[in-house]
Design a protein around this motif. Sequence first.
Motif: not given
Length: 360
Positions: A89-109
């Motif tokens: 149930p908490y993976i959706i919060i982690k996925a949200r954080d991931m796309i936020k980081l990608l939008a803020r110029s953090v590389p995929y790695e």
Amino acid sequence: MASSIEESSAKANEDAWSIKIPPFTKEDNPRGLVCESAFATLFPKYREKYLRECWPLVKNALSEHGVKAELDVVEGSMTVATTRKTWDPYIIIKARDMIKLLARSVPYEQAIKVLNDDMGCDIIKIGSLVRNRERFVKRRQRLIGPNGSTLKAIELLTNCYVCVQGNTVAGLGPYKGLQHVRKIVEETMKNIHPIYNIKALMIKRELAKDPKLKNENWERFLPKFKSKNISKRKQPKKRRNKGEYTPFPPPQPESKVDKELATGEYFLKETERKAKKLKEKQEQKANAEIKRQEKRSQSFIAPDEPVHKKKQHQNESDVDINRLKKKLKYSQKQGFRQTVKPSTPGTKEAKKDKKKKKEK
């Protein structure tokens, strides 16, 4: 699962940071989730090219956890949503954080690491902390340091990845390290240099290695820095000394009529008053003319010449008379000796000297 939770709760009283979070597997939630959850975030235009290249990797990483991801290039948004296959149930919060980081110029790695249980992210908004734009740019640059050296030191001490982009600072790493990152960033924007916090973290790191000092208070070892707010406002040349405070108002100044009544001018006729003013003006002119003439005449006055005083010769001589008398008597007895140069042997002068001696 229940036994591991009990063990972790027993250790919570000792040290909360040392607790290892047990992994959440499919067996813990075999039926899945009841309803669907979705999150979306916008991204800037300059990130479109990079996101298109790495989006297949993002989809594969999220599909392993049963989360679907969509990239909308027209609207400029990324969306993540749960599916029937999602068990955590908490993976959706982690996925949200991931796309936020990608939008803020953090590389995929780096952004993919946020899906781990022991990793978290923190996006710190620094745009509203400083009003002046020039001051904001200087302090943000101070956080990065020359050639990124300050930022690298923060990453090494906190074990976090830090990305400074625009009006935000993105941090990614363990939760304890993220606390230090937020503190350093906020204090830097409040005009406290990051080197002070870096120095404190280095001391804490060394103290944690010592088993004797591990559970003691470290405040006596940490450096204490006092902030000096020096006002750059220009100080006035002449300061007006205010008198003592009195609750009574100052006396009312005399009017022109009151002054004329006091001097008696009020009762004079207009012609007499004019004549009096004219007389005062003439007196002022005469005084000014006298001063002007004195000033002009000063240039014709010869300056005082310096008087040279003659040196007074001493009547008494410092010569010892008795000693001089003795010296004269001695010289009369001995006679004046004439100094003759010695003749070299074999010369004519030497032969003549020998003949004279033989004749004597």
